[in-house]
Design an enzyme around this catalytic site. Structure first.
Site, short mmCIF file in Angstrom:
data_model
loop_
_atom_site.label_atom_id
_atom_site.label_comp_id
_atom_site.label_asym_id
_atom_site.label_seq_id
_atom_site.Cartn_x
_atom_site.Cartn_y
_atom_site.Cartn_z
N SER A 30 -4.96 2.42 33.58
CA SER A 30 -3.82 2.22 32.66
C SER A 30 -4.23 1.33 31.49
CB SER A 30 -2.65 1.56 33.39
OG SER A 30 -2.21 2.36 34.45
N HIS A 54 -3.47 8.39 38.72
CA HIS A 54 -2.40 8.05 39.67
C HIS A 54 -1.74 9.32 40.20
CE1 HIS A 54 -2.03 4.16 37.13
NE2 HIS A 54 -2.56 3.81 38.29
N LYS A 76 1.40 -10.32 32.11
CA LYS A 76 1.94 -10.84 30.85
C LYS A 76 1.77 -9.85 29.71
CE LYS A 76 1.18 -15.75 31.66
NZ LYS A 76 -0.15 -16.01 32.19
N ARG A 81 -11.47 3.97 42.80
CA ARG A 81 -12.26 4.73 41.82
C ARG A 81 -13.74 4.46 41.95
NH1 ARG A 81 -8.70 2.25 37.22
NH2 ARG A 81 -9.25 0.56 38.62
#
Ligand code: PNS
Length: 169
Positions: free
Chosen positions: A133, A20, A46, A95
């Site tokens: 991530s 990022h 979630k 990516r």
């Protein structure tokens, strides 16, 4: 509205990775200011590790020395927020081909919601094309060293949540 060219770089950033960061710094070559916009609770997954407030705080810390980068949370539609902030350019990192379909759908939806928006896709440095991530979270959770994949303030937070192994200790 000012003459400044402002790009908005939206995402979950749970947490911000060096991939990022690479996109933020590449974007700064194209525009005057980059708004890193962290999607709020309505978009929140979630299984998120960090709250939106925590993500905003740590990402602000990463860009504390870069006055051209502003880090903000947002709620609701991205295009509404972009319009409010005077940003007509959305930046997203691509990516691999596997990212393309979802990104293309979002780009076209965003453009149909606000025809004045433009979307650009940027390729990260090849060394970050495998990075996400969710993989960083998984590796840290399982006791792996993620120090090569995230900026220092993010690593500190991962160590706080998952323990010292996240930094290779
Ligand atoms: O990092 P992510 O999770 O891939 O980011 C996705 C994000 C936050 C950019 C996307 O979910 C988004 O723009 N959410 C805001 C709500 C919205 O505008 N949805 C319509 C998108 S076409």
């Amino acid at each position: 509205m000012s003459d400044q060219r402002i790009a908005i770089y939206p995402g979950s950033f749970d947490p911000l990775t060096l991939g990022h960061d690479d996109i933020v710094r590449r974007s700064l070559r194209l525009v005057d200011r980059v708004l890193v916009a962290i999607a709020g609770t309505a978009t929140q997954m979630k299984d998120s590790t960090f709250s939106v407030d925590e993500r905003v705080q740590v990402t602000q810390e990463v860009y504390a020395d870069e006055p051209r980068v502003e880090v903000v949370p947002f709620e609701g539609l991205l295009v509404d927020f972009a319009r409010q902030r005077g940003a007509r350019l959305i930046v997203r990192g691509l990516r691999a081909v596997s990212d393309f379909e979802y990104e293309f759908q979002m780009a076209l939806m965003n453009r149909s919601l606000w025809p004045e928006i433009e979307v650009i896709f940027m390729a990260p440095a090849s060394s970050y094309t495998f990075l996400s991530s969710s993989l960083v979270r998984e590796v840290a959770h399982l006791g792996g060293d993620v120090s090569a994949f995230v900026p220092a303030p993010v690593l500190r937070e991962l160590v706080r949540v998952y323990g010292p192994a996240a930094s290779g200790a």
